[in-house]
Design an enzyme around this catalytic site. Structure first.
Site, PDB file in Angstrom:
ATOM      1  N   ASP A   1     -13.854  28.610  26.498  1.00  0.00           N
ATOM      2  CA  ASP A   1     -13.941  28.965  27.924  1.00  0.00           C
ATOM      3  C   ASP A   1     -12.784  28.407  28.731  1.00  0.00           C
ATOM      4  O   ASP A   1     -12.355  29.010  29.719  1.00  0.00           O
ATOM      5  CB  ASP A   1     -15.282  28.533  28.531  1.00  0.00           C
ATOM      6  CG  ASP A   1     -15.582  27.061  28.354  1.00  0.00           C
ATOM      7  OD1 ASP A   1     -14.895  26.383  27.571  1.00  0.00           O
ATOM      8  OD2 ASP A   1     -16.542  26.582  28.992  1.00  0.00           O
TER       9      ASP A   1
ATOM     10  N   LYS B   1     -23.979  20.687  23.942  1.00  0.00           N
ATOM     11  CA  LYS B   1     -24.696  21.240  25.098  1.00  0.00           C
ATOM     12  C   LYS B   1     -26.105  21.736  24.775  1.00  0.00           C
ATOM     13  O   LYS B   1     -26.569  22.742  25.301  1.00  0.00           O
ATOM     14  CB  LYS B   1     -23.867  22.358  25.748  1.00  0.00           C
ATOM     15  CG  LYS B   1     -22.582  21.864  26.383  1.00  0.00           C
ATOM     16  CD  LYS B   1     -21.763  22.969  27.000  1.00  0.00           C
ATOM     17  CE  LYS B   1     -21.057  23.799  25.965  1.00  0.00           C
ATOM     18  NZ  LYS B   1     -20.045  24.711  26.538  1.00  0.00           N
TER      19      LYS B   1
END
Length: 333
Positions: free
Chosen positions: A145, A108
């Site tokens: 997450d 990311k």
């Protein structure tokens, strides 16, 4: 896939105050969470992460994180209290226990040096000591997450068995029986299950579905910070959808099939963010005009139709791929 060492979901009896960190995108969050037998209240602050921080080095990045925590505990007048902290670290980690794990690789857009193959909890603890906030923080859990999402959803739905992230990146996790995990190296006691982090963003990295990838996917991948990695994620997540649309449109522009061959900002990498995809698909003419103005192109009604079609196709493909992953997980849970 990766083990999480989280063996059970909440049963609703949990209570107390906790700190939580969320690192995994363009923002970093610090939260103060109060649990009271299923009731949740929270205070949170968001701190920006710019490209310089994301691509710096581990000491710089974690010192910034610790500095944000210091600001937060002072603001909320909890500096002199010792609170358990959960660290949501949304990158591939080989966990050694519930409170330690080695970063396998950045994703990311992150590339901070000196963090891969290091224990991220230890790096956080060292940074907290440097910032003088170690006395008020006790790191008790390192989670992805997806795991955090599954655990939090269980407070309102105890039957939850999987979780999905569709954001800057994409991932999923699910609860699996220990009997189905040959690599399990923890204790064999009850509960005999553990949450598995699928790391599905990396599906296809072995070339197994190259036949599904287009020239535009290949270009997005080759120009990314991690070529050859996270290929599934690069087809479905928010960090890449806008760039896919830009490349398709640029191809049409070069063939003089769009915007009368005038490219404007479509020649600039990452100039078409994923939020533009949503705004074009919204059919709101005001928003569409704002996008066109930002991209510095003049569009006919036909051009707008083509742009909407490109956005819809890229979005629909992403949705179908994500749905295929969900179905695969649903079949084993």
């Amino acid at each position: 896939m990766l083990l999480t060492y989280v063996r059970a979901i909440p049963d609703g009896s949990e209570h107390g105050e906790f700190l939580a960190l969320d690192l995994g995108g363009t923002n970093f969050r610090v939260l103060l969470i109060s649990l009271n037998r299923g009731e949740v209240t929270m205070e949170s602050d968001i701190y920006p992460l710019d490209q310089a921080l994301m691509t710096s080095d581990g000491k710089t990045l974690f010192c910034y994180i610790a500095g944000c925590i210091s600001l937060f505990v002072k603001k909320n007048k909890i500096k002199d209290r010792s609170l358990p902290l959960g660290f949501t670290f949304s990158f591939p980690v080989r966990q050694l226990s519930l409170t330690s794990g080695l970063l396998i690789k950045w994703t990311k857009g992150f590339s901070a040096a000196g963090v891969e193959n290091e224990d991220v909890v230890q790096l956080l603890k060292e940074a907290l000591v440097r910032e003088g906030v170690n006395t008020s923080v006790d790191v008790v859990a390192l989670v992805n997450d997806t795991t955090g999402t599954m655990m939090s959803c269980a407070l309102s739905n105890p039957n939850v068995s999987a979780a999905l992230i569709l954001g800057t990146g994409s991932n999923a996790c699910y609860m699996e029986s220990l009997d189905n995990i040959p690599k399990w190296d923890g204790d064999q006691g009850h509960p005999r299950e553990v949450i598995v982090n699928t790391e599905w963003g990396a599906f296809g990295d072995n070339g197994s579905w190259n036949h599904l990838r287009t020239e535009f996917d290949e270009k997005v991948d080759s120009e990314s910070l991690n070529p050859g990695m996270q290929l599934f994620e690069k087809m479905i997540s928010g960090m890449y959808l806008g760039e896919l649309v830009r490349l398709v449109c640029l191809n049409l522009i070069e063939k003089k099939l769009l915007f009368n061959g005038k490219a404007g900002k479509f020649t600039t990498k990452n100039s078409f963010p994923t939020k533009f995809v949503s705004e074009v698909e919204s059919l709101d003419r005001y928003k569409i005009n704002e996008v066109l103005n930002e991209m510095e192109v003049i569009a006919s009604e036909g051009d707008v139709d083509i742009l909407q079609r490109v956005c819809a196709v890229v979005s629909a493909r992403a949705a179908r791929l994500a749905a295929a992953g969900v179905v695969a997980i649903a079949k084993v849970t």
